[in-house]
Scaffold this active site. Structure first.
Site: not given
Length: 304
Positions: A61, A64, A189, A240, A258
């Site tokens: 992530s 992102k 992605y 998060y 992660v």
């Protein structure tokens, strides 16, 4: 600095036994839960490291942040944020609840899975291959590492188990948030999340963000304003549903993955990359958070 980092790594190793490696993506379950490392790049180009800084892991992530920057470069901030919001969430990173309850049916922010899928769909490229090559080349540029590539074992593992992400993507397609072929967008992605990096690479990205979009070789890659927006969203959404707690106790713009990595940017001071594959309940590196907490207190890094 090196002594400080070595002492912090030693102090935080015990925390790795209190977390668990990600297992919902089978390939990630192979990571060493005891690994813990850090790399720091300051804006003068000086670099320091300690622990298992040289192990390779997938960016997950943290990608992102990269795809958000590219989407802004390709479309401008105003258009990007008609497709994705700027608000934090108390739900998990792969939750579909926000899409159903949010009035505009758009993802709440670019740091959750739905938001990142939406920003990936905005990246220029006629084909999926063109899009992922732009992401790879941009990542290589901002890290200074031309060797960065995709871990195809992780990519295949993510693709086979990514049904929750498919649900998010098709729901957004049905509501007009994303355009184009859903499976191609998801393929980009999954590949972006599967880029293989080290702590050094993410510290270099953090240093660029800390330097308002300018690389350590003085080349500007993103505008100051866009960089400010990215860092602000990292503060409010990057960890998060633990972002608020992280801001209170550590106070640094950061983004986790992660795979065990955390990328942090201390404005006008340094970029930090940490790795610790053992995760807490929110999906953040449990040892990595403790490292950043100790380092923030030791060097007074909080922006607040």
């Amino acid at each position: 600095m090196k002594r400080i980092l070595e002492n912090i790594i030693e102090d935080c190793r015990k925390w790795t036994s209190k977390g668990e490696v990600a297992s919902y993506i089978p390939e990630l379950a192979k990571a060493n839960p005891e690994a813990l490392g850090i790399w720091v790049t300051n804006l003068g180009g000086e670099e320091y490291f300690a622990g298992d800084w040289d192990i390779k892991f997938t960016i997950q992530s943290m990608s992102k942040v990269i795809t958000l920057m590219l989407a802004i470069l390709d479309n401008g901030t105003e258009y990007v944020f008609t497709k994705v919001g700027m608000e934090p969430t108390e739900s998990g990173f792969n939750s579909i609840t926000n899409l159903e309850t949010h009035e505009q049916k758009q993802p709440l922010n670019p740091m959750i899975n739905a938001g990142a899928i939406a920003t990936v769909s905005l990246i220029n490229g006629e084909t999926a291959d063109e899009k992922i090559n732009r992401i790879l080349n941009f990542t290589r540029k901002i890290t200074g590492n031309d060797e960065i590539g995709i871990n195809y074992n992780v990519y295949e593992s993510e693709k086979k188990t990514g049904n929750r992400n498919r649900a998010l993507a098709y729901y957004m397609k049905g509501n007009g948030i994303i355009e184009g072929d859903v499976e191609e967008i998801l393929d980009v992605y999954f590949k972006a999340c599967s880029m293989e990096i080290t702590c050094k690479d993410i510290a270099r990205i953090g240093a660029m963000l800390a330097n308002d979009g300018v690389l350590i070789n003085n080349e500007r890659v993103i505008s100051r304003e866009a960089c400010r927006i990215v860092k602000t969203i990292m503060v409010t959404c990057g960890m998060y549903d633990a972002s608020g707690k992280f801001a209170v106790h550590i106070g640094i713009p950061a983004k986790s993955g992660v795979g065990g990595g955390i990328m942090a940017a201390v404005p006008r001071r340094m970029g930090i990359g940490v790795v610790g594959p053992a995760l807490d309940a929110q999906g953040n590196s449990i040892g990595g958070i403790k490292i950043l907490e100790k380092l923030s207190h030791e060097l007074d890094l909080s922006i607040f």
